[in-house]
Design a protein around this motif. Structure first.
Motif, mmCIF file in Angstrom:
data_model
loop_
_atom_site.group_PDB
_atom_site.id
_atom_site.type_symbol
_atom_site.label_atom_id
_atom_site.label_comp_id
_atom_site.label_asym_id
_atom_site.label_seq_id
_atom_site.Cartn_x
_atom_site.Cartn_y
_atom_site.Cartn_z
ATOM 1 N N PRO A 115 -4.721 8.836 -5.012
ATOM 2 C CA PRO A 115 -3.418 8.781 -4.339
ATOM 3 C C PRO A 115 -2.526 7.746 -5.036
ATOM 4 O O PRO A 115 -3.017 6.753 -5.548
ATOM 5 N N PHE A 116 -1.233 8.025 -5.054
ATOM 6 C CA PHE A 116 -0.299 7.040 -5.614
ATOM 7 C C PHE A 116 -0.220 5.851 -4.676
ATOM 8 O O PHE A 116 -0.410 5.991 -3.468
ATOM 9 N N PRO A 117 0.067 4.688 -5.228
ATOM 10 C CA PRO A 117 0.203 3.520 -4.342
ATOM 11 C C PRO A 117 1.504 3.580 -3.550
ATOM 12 O O PRO A 117 2.380 2.742 -3.709
ATOM 13 N N LYS A 118 1.639 4.616 -2.754
ATOM 14 C CA LYS A 118 2.817 4.796 -1.905
ATOM 15 C C LYS A 118 2.319 5.163 -0.517
ATOM 16 O O LYS A 118 1.104 5.266 -0.302
ATOM 17 N N LEU C 368 -3.733 7.910 -12.103
ATOM 18 C CA LEU C 368 -2.438 8.081 -11.436
ATOM 19 C C LEU C 368 -1.510 8.930 -12.289
ATOM 20 O O LEU C 368 -0.758 9.762 -11.782
ATOM 21 N N VAL C 386 5.965 6.741 -10.457
ATOM 22 C CA VAL C 386 4.566 6.404 -10.168
ATOM 23 C C VAL C 386 4.143 5.111 -10.871
ATOM 24 O O VAL C 386 3.691 4.160 -10.232
ATOM 25 N N PRO C 389 6.507 1.777 -10.012
ATOM 26 C CA PRO C 389 6.236 1.219 -8.671
ATOM 27 C C PRO C 389 4.826 0.641 -8.584
ATOM 28 O O PRO C 389 4.618 -0.403 -7.975
ATOM 29 N N ALA C 390 3.852 1.323 -9.230
ATOM 30 C CA ALA C 390 2.483 0.807 -9.158
ATOM 31 C C ALA C 390 2.381 -0.518 -9.895
ATOM 32 O O ALA C 390 1.613 -1.405 -9.515
ATOM 33 N N GLN C 484 -6.290 -5.563 -7.942
ATOM 34 C CA GLN C 484 -6.065 -4.298 -7.255
ATOM 35 C C GLN C 484 -6.620 -3.120 -8.050
ATOM 36 O O GLN C 484 -7.089 -2.141 -7.488
ATOM 37 N N TYR C 485 -6.586 -3.216 -9.389
ATOM 38 C CA TYR C 485 -7.018 -2.078 -10.202
ATOM 39 C C TYR C 485 -8.353 -2.322 -10.873
ATOM 40 O O TYR C 485 -8.702 -1.656 -11.818
#
Lengths: 271, 451, 486
Positions: A115-118, C368, C386, C389-390, C484-485
């Motif tokens: 899933p996208f981080p949204k 992603l 995508v 923003p990530a 986070q990743y």
């Protein structure tokens, strides 16, 4: 010239494909990764509104072939594809074909839920937005709700549509990814080992979902699990060392395969 | 959002579309894609253009400093002026100031002009000698003091032409600009041309630029990089000798031995932050601790070296730790497995394998230190230094300059000829930096190992 | 004995200690018939370490402390009356040092012997000529007190050096002998020398902490002195910067902060979009050939020292902006300006932003991207909707780091921004920054006790706190982002 081809294609596409006509047909597909010959002369027909499973040991080329069907291999620099693949009779490697449009028609779900981080809503709305499927906000809301319902996720997330998608459990994330793919209204959905990262309960839910989606979509699923192939698919294709060994009705493959290699694989002699 | 089935129907109606015909929306999306890609290209182009512009500006301004205009004269070292007692006593000769030498040059020039039949209206002997640098008598004097036996002989000298004449042959001074210039007249330029025709004046490679010390405000033609190069070399030596062992020792501890605790965290945080502290703050540290508190001399390479060491240390530690980290566990396990102590496994196996990476990081750290200017300004290295520092280690405590600081101090001078000097100094600095970075790259290419 | 010779002696001693220790271990082993616990070399190493390390540490400490002690004593000898009007105590002290060195030189030339200092053959009336004879020129005649202080300084220095030599050598010999006599075959020599080395490693890693302490201490102490002379409220809130050498200066930091932030803003406005686009283009679009050419070129930009950019601003960008923009538009006629410094600084931090963003964009998982492409998104849609923003938190961290670098940059603003402290909006005006004023207040002949000089430390402290805050915040954000990743 352009106009003419446009009219021709329109006439073809308006003609609804008959049930017995293959949705996807591939002839003599060869794939090279740099020097590696990953797929050798694969020819297969995939029937509409059914589930086709690709099985075979690791590295046999089943995922590679799957990624050819929506030209995801284009994103890898060293990958070269030869041969002919057609969807509804249209060659998807034709220079006139835009992979972006193709992928709207042939959606994909990946091995690991991504899933996208949204938010959950934004995840599902992403595809319809980029393809301009909704003119108004209300339309978009409808598409999102419908996709989540089809993915069997609606009841679990309807109260927290604006919570981040990454906060869901693994199984929910994968169903969110399926919803995301469904929201674009594709005709074909490719699934690359969609359950390999999930626990058995989540896997069961996803399999159930695949079963339901079959009514509206043509589904191709790559799986490592022969039981899964047997449970969800109508047809099964067996790959080995870059070759398509055989393809037939799932029942036949699992009970009476033609090829010795299929027999051995199913019996767990290699894999 | 309630009536789902309707939407599902509508979704189906819009399908199927042919994939062979590109619709208008997709076309628009592709146009956006192309625009975005173009923006990326423009950004890359801007940065490369900036690099080219920067280098072009420095090169066009600075390359001329490697050439210098000289006047060649046969000078009679008149004993009547230079050694009145006639006993060649070095002490007495050393007392003779440059004022005694200036007339010798003037006479030599007048004689040479007469011999070649050169005369320009409006330029008398006094104005003619202005073509020659004010540094020339001092050069002559040094020559005589170093060997008093030459007094009484006639010797051919290559004397520096004045900054304006030099600028005339480099395009900085023109006959028009000379009209407005108090220091030079168009007639003098005419005379210079005549001298050039007669072979008395020539522009050629300027070795002195690399070896001569700095010169005063009014003598840009004599200014050289000698003291600065030496000072920078001393500082680099100090930085290397201090920061390499300290940095490697600290990295070994942090990477191989340090337990996971508060103290280790503290050190880690410190290193990460020191790497980002503005360099000028290190200058303040040097001024307050090394000069005011410890009483080390101002302008000395030792202080510069210490400050730059502290500044470079985080870079070296970060690079060394990366190099140590790249050595796989299996090597350590293999050494420990045959009964080596942890210390032995590190010093006998891990460290030698990490050495290329460590050296690469060190060279890059040194290159960084070599170009650093701001902290050195604060510890007084900007002072005007004409004397070469002594050999090491005493020379570490003598006043010296540094390459980048020399550039800065030349930019603060009035005479436009110093712009050329500053750019030339930058070219020298960049050559050193390129050499160091190339060494680092070659080292990395030759010895880099991938596991 | 000079420091160089002491170091040499220590090295020779420790080499000797190594061999003797090794021999003794071997001999003892043969004598007692027992096996050595460690390799013989480790016994030697133990002795050598005990000879060299404590002595070296003492030496370093002594070198730092002695001048402070002698200096304090000499300082007490100089009455305020001999400090020339408008001059500084520190200048007189440095005269004292020079005279003391000069006396050494006079004696070294055998012009006079040691006794001449006390029997009056050199006194304060003749000292200037004598020193001029050895090449040390003094500005004016030497007052008696200064001359006496110089003699005391010289004496103190001499005694100190002798004491240091004795102390260092004694320590080295003492530790050496002690460790030598301790050698037994069953002594765990390897463990001892390894613990010793380990403590050296720990010691080296504390240099980072000591440096930070040094920075903070020097900034804080001198700033406190400054704030005793000059009210802090004036410093932080006054909008006028006007230092006067005769006192009565106005030292408000606001115009300097304004200049700093304005220039940094211009730099970031240039560097962030360009750097980000470069990172995106090179990591997502560019083919191998473009990348192999453009990446090193941009890295070259990063390796160029800031003085080079400063000169570029001074001789090219400044005049260009003035002649083509400022003057035709009637916005000013200064070649050093906010825009000059800002543009050049922007160029300097482009590679910084692009390489940080490159790392951060590459940390976004491929999954992603695949997910987005699989839905039929184009590359730019994937990047904009995508990937960016990530990567946003990481990019914000990178921008903060770039900002901290811009704020702390010195040479470009010294050469490109100008020296006039003003609060103005016109980017073609010359303005000045915190770093420029630190340089200008601390270079040249400065008196260390005046607020005009000490203000530099308060400016430095402000700068340090500012950049430290940005760095800590940025590093925190980037670390959270990476976790986070992972």
């Amino acid at each position: 010239m352009n106009n003419m081809s446009a009219t021709i294609t329109t006439t073809i596409s308006t003609k609804a494909p008959a049930m017995n006509q293959p949705k996807i047909s591939a002839r003599g597909v060869q794939v090279h990764y740099g020097d590696k010959h990953a797929l050798k002369d694969v020819s297969i027909e995939i029937h509409p509104r059914s589930v086709t499973a690709f099985i075979g040991p690791s590295g046999c080329g089943k995922s590679t072939f799957l990624r050819c069907l929506n030209r995801m291999n284009d994103t890898i620099d060293i990958c070269r594809v030869a041969g002919h693949i057609a969807i509804d009779g249209e060659d998807i490697y034709d220079p006139k074909v835009d992979p972006v449009q193709l992928r709207a028609k042939v959606g994909m779900v990946f091995q690991k839920p991504n899933p996208f981080p949204k938010t959950i809503y934004e995840n599902v709305a992403y595809g319809p937005r980029i393809h301009g499927l909704a003119a108004k906000k209300a339309d978009l809301d409808d598409i999102v709700a419908s996709a989540l319902q089809r993915a069997g996720l609606w009841n679990e997330v309807k109260d927290r549509l604006h919570a981040p998608g990454t906060g869901l459990s693994g199984g929910q994330q994968q169903r969110l990814c399926i919803a995301r793919a469904v929201a674009v209204s594709p005709e074909v959905i490719l699934m690359d080992e969609p359950c390999s990262a999930l626990d058995p309960i989540a896997t069961a839910k996803v399999e159930e979902l695949i079963h339901e989606l079959r009514e509206n979509f043509t589904i191709v699923i790559v799986t490592h699990s022969m039981q899964q192939a047997a449970r969800v698919s109508q047809r099964t294709a067996m790959f080995h060392l870059g070759n398509l060994v055989e393809v037939d009705d799932t029942d036949k493959i699992f009970t009476n395969p033609d090829d010795q290699r299929t027999q051995d694989y199913i019996m767990g002699r290699f894999g | 959002m309630t009536d789902v089935s309707v939407v599902a129907e509508r979704g189906k109606v819009s399908q199927p579309k042919s994939i062979l015909a590109i619709d208008a929306r997709t076309r628009r999306r592709h146009a956006a894609e192309a625009r975005f890609r173009l923006m990326g290209k423009i950004a890359v182009a801007i940065s490369i253009l900036a690099l080219v512009g920067l280098l072009a500006s420095i090169l066009t301004n600075g390359l001329t400093s490697f050439r210098q205009t000289y006047v060649t004269l046969d000078i009679y070292l008149d004993p009547a002026k230079l050694d009145k007692q006639g006993n060649r006593d070095p002490e007495a000769i050393a007392k003779i100031t440059t004022f005694a030498y200036a007339p010798l040059i003037q006479k030599a020039l007048t004689d040479a002009m007469a011999a070649k039949g050169i005369a320009v209206e409006g330029v008398n002997a006094k104005r003619a000698v202005e073509l020659i640098s004010k540094e020339a008598p001092a050069t002559l004097r040094q020559y005589v003091i170093s060997d008093p036996a030459v007094i009484g002989e006639t010797i051919s000298f290559d004397l520096l032409a004045s900054g304006r004449i030099d600028g005339y042959y480099k395009g900085r001074v023109t006959k028009e600009s000379a009209q407005l210039d108090r220091n030079i007249s168009p007639e003098q330029l005419l005379l210079a041309d005549e001298l050039k025709q007669a072979g008395l004046l020539a522009t050629r490679f300027n070795w002195d630029f690399f070896t001569a010390p700095d010169a005063s405000d009014t003598r840009p033609e004599a200014a050289g990089l000698g003291v600065a190069v030496l000072g920078s070399a001393y500082m680099m030596l100090i930085v290397l000798v201090l920061s390499l062992p300290l940095g490697v020792a600290a990295s070994i501890y942090l990477e191989e031995f340090a337990p996971q605790n508060r103290f280790t965290d503290l050190i880690e945080v410190n290193i990460a932050n020191l790497a980002a502290v503005p360099s000028i703050v290190f200058g303040i540290l040097g001024l307050a601790v090394f000069i005011n508190f410890a009483g080390l001399p101002q302008s000395a390479p030792v202080v510069g070296g210490l400050v730059l060491t502290l500044m470079t240390l985080p870079t070296i530690i970060i690079a060394t730790r990366a190099a140590l980290k790249a050595v796989p566990r299996s090597i350590r396990d293999a050494a420990l497995g045959v009964g080596a102590s942890k210390m032995q496994s590190v010093f006998h196996h891990v460290l030698p394998l990490a050495m290329p990476g460590i050296l690469t990081g060190t060279i890059i750290g040194l290159a960084h230190a070599l170009g650093e200017t701001a902290p050195l300004l604060l510890i007084g290295m900007v002072a005007f230094v004409r004397d070469y520092p002594a050999g090491p280690p005493e020379g570490f405590f003598d006043p010296a300059s540094a390459l980048p600081v020399q550039v800065y101090s030349w930019t603060q001078r009035g005479d436009p000829a110093f712009v050329e000097r500053a750019s030339g100094a930058i070219i020298v600095l960049l050559v050193f930096l390129v050499a160091m970075n190339l060494t680092a790259i070659i080292l990395r290419r030759r010895f880099e190992r991938r596991w | 004995m000079s420091v160089g010779i002491i170091i040499l002696v220590l090295l020779v001693l420790s080499a000797l200690g190594y061999f003797l220790g090794r021999r003794r271990a071997l001999a003892l082993a043969v004598e007692s018939g027992r096996r050595l616990h460690s390799l013989p070399g480790y016994y030697g190493q133990t002795v050598a370490l005990f000879i060299a390390v404590p002595a070296f540490l003492l030496l370093i400490a002594w070198l730092f402390i002695q001048p402070a002690i002698v200096g304090a004593r000499v300082n007490g000898m100089i009455p305020d009356s001999v400090i020339p009007a408008g001059g500084a105590r520190s200048l007189v002290i440095s005269d004292v040092r020079r005279i003391a060195d000069g006396l050494d030189a006079v004696l070294a030339r055998n012009v006079l012997d040691e006794a001449a200092l006390t029997d009056g053959r050199i006194d304060f009336s003749t000292v200037r000529d004598r020193l001029a004879g050895v090449g040390i020129a003094l500005g004016n005649d030497v007052p008696n007190e200064v001359f006496e202080a110089a003699k005391v300084y010289r004496q103190g220095d001499k005694i100190g050096t002798i004491a240091m030599t004795i102390a260092v050598l004694a320590l080295s010999a003492g530790f050496g002998a002690w460790s030598f006599t301790r050698i037994r075959p069953d002594m765990r020599a390897r463990n001892i020398s390894e613990s010793f080395i380990k403590s050296l490693l720990i010691g080296s890693s504390t240099v980072a902490i000591l440096t930070t302490i040094g920075i903070v201490a020097s900034l804080v102490f001198e700033s406190i002195t400054f704030f005793r002379m000059y009210p802090a409220s004036e410093f932080f809130f006054s909008t006028v910067w006007n230092p006067q050498f005769r006192g009565g200066s106005e030292l408000g930091i606001l115009p300097l902060l304004w200049g700093t932030l304005y220039i940094s803003l211009v730099a970031l406005l240039l560097a962030v979009p360009i750097g980000l686009l470069i990172a995106i283009y090179l990591s997502e679009y560019a083919g191998k050939s473009v990348r192999s050419f453009a990446k090193p070129a941009i890295e070259v930009l990063a390796g160029i020292p800031s003085i080079v950019y400063g000169l570029f601003a001074l001789i090219t960008v400044g005049p260009f902006l003035r002649d083509w923009f400022a003057q035709p538009l009637g916005l000013g006629n200064s070649s050093s300006s906010v825009l000059t410094a800002g543009i050049v600084m922007g160029i300097m931090i482009i590679p910084f932003v692009s390489s940080l963003s490159d790392d951060i964009i590459n940390a976004v998982p491929q999954a992603l991207r695949d997910g987005s492409y699989g839905l039929g998104a184009t590359q730019s849609e994937t990047i904009k909707q995508v990937i960016l923003p990530a990567a946003l938190p990481g990019i914000v961290g990178a921008i903060l780091l770039a900002a901290s670098r811009a704020i702390g940059e010195t040479m470009i603003v010294v050469l490109g921004a100008g020296a006039a402290a003003k609060l103005d909006l016109n980017p073609f005006e010359a303005m000045t920054t915190v770093t420029v004023k630190i340089v200008s207040q601390l270079t040249g002949d400065t008196e260390f006790a005046s607020p005009e000089t000490l203000v530099a430390f308060a400016l430095g402290l402000t700068l340090f706190v500012f950049t430290l805050g940005l760095n800590v915040l940025a590093l925190y954000i980037v670390r959270k982002y990476r976790e986070q990743y992972e």
